[in-house]
Design a protein around this motif. Structure first.
Motif, short mmCIF file in Angstrom:
data_model
loop_
_atom_site.label_atom_id
_atom_site.label_comp_id
_atom_site.label_asym_id
_atom_site.label_seq_id
_atom_site.Cartn_x
_atom_site.Cartn_y
_atom_site.Cartn_z
N LYS A 16 -25.15 -28.64 -17.24
CA LYS A 16 -25.35 -29.89 -16.50
C LYS A 16 -26.31 -30.80 -17.26
N LYS A 72 -24.49 -32.31 -20.25
CA LYS A 72 -23.61 -33.43 -19.86
C LYS A 72 -24.39 -34.69 -19.56
N GLU A 73 -25.55 -34.54 -18.90
CA GLU A 73 -26.39 -35.70 -18.61
C GLU A 73 -26.89 -36.35 -19.88
N GLN A 74 -27.24 -35.55 -20.88
CA GLN A 74 -27.72 -36.10 -22.14
C GLN A 74 -26.61 -36.79 -22.93
N GLU A 75 -25.40 -36.27 -22.82
CA GLU A 75 -24.27 -36.85 -23.53
C GLU A 75 -23.79 -38.15 -22.89
N GLY A 76 -23.91 -38.24 -21.56
CA GLY A 76 -23.35 -39.39 -20.85
C GLY A 76 -24.38 -40.31 -20.40
#
Length: 173
Positions: free
Chosen positions: A166, A169-173
């Motif tokens: 999770k 994903k937060e770092q990527e998006g």
């Protein structure tokens, strides 16, 4: 010296058992120095070669790190390290440069003896306890293809993996 990329826990190189180092050469010396620079830049206490994509039995550990506060930097480099003695287990909090922002209580030996070889080809032996013993055991686990959360129960480990994915994903998006 240059900074190396630290692989995250999803990289398959972290699950491979590392090969023994047969020859000490200039490339190995450069790798060791780059690992030390990378460890300090990442605010780490230790780093295993496979964490930077090199599946060889090499670790660096900051001997100047004691109980959570930085003192003088005192990096050591050990080739082909092995734990030769251990006693008294204790739980303690661990994190990992390959699993950023995730911590858990992990059982480790309180005191250990580690033997290996330095970059000059000399046999070395360290007796360490408490936090440094934990750091050595953590890095040696990396050389065996293990991550700290492998020592936890399945439910706790799965929770931490979901949390890490999770965060990723937060770092990527």
């Amino acid at each position: 010296m240059s900074l190396l990329t630290i692989r995250n826990c999803l990289d398959p190189v972290l699950r491979k058992k590392c090969a023994p180092i047969e020859n000490i050469n200039d490339d190995l010396v450069t790798l060791s120095n780059d690992m030390i620079e990378t460890m300090y830049d990442s605010i780490g206490v230790g780093l295993a070669a496979n964490q930077v994509g090199i599946p060889q039995r090499l670790i660096v550990v900051d001997f100047g790190f004691d109980a959570g506060k930085k003192e003088d930097h005192d990096p050591i480099i050990i080739l082909n390290p092995v734990i030769t003695a251990a006693e008294e287990e204790q739980d303690g909090q661990e994190g990992c440069l390959s699993i950023p922002d995730i911590v858990a209580d992990v059982p480790r030996f309180k005191r250990i003896e580690v033997k290996g070889i330095d970059l000059d080809g000399n046999d070395v032996r360290y007796e360490v306890e408490d936090y440094l013993a934990r750091a050595f055991q953590h890095e040696l686990d990396h050389l065996e293809g293990k991550l700290f959360w492998d020592m936890l129960g399945r439910t706790r480990r799965d929770m931490l993996k979901r949390k890490f994915k999770k965060l990723l994903k937060e770092q990527e998006g």
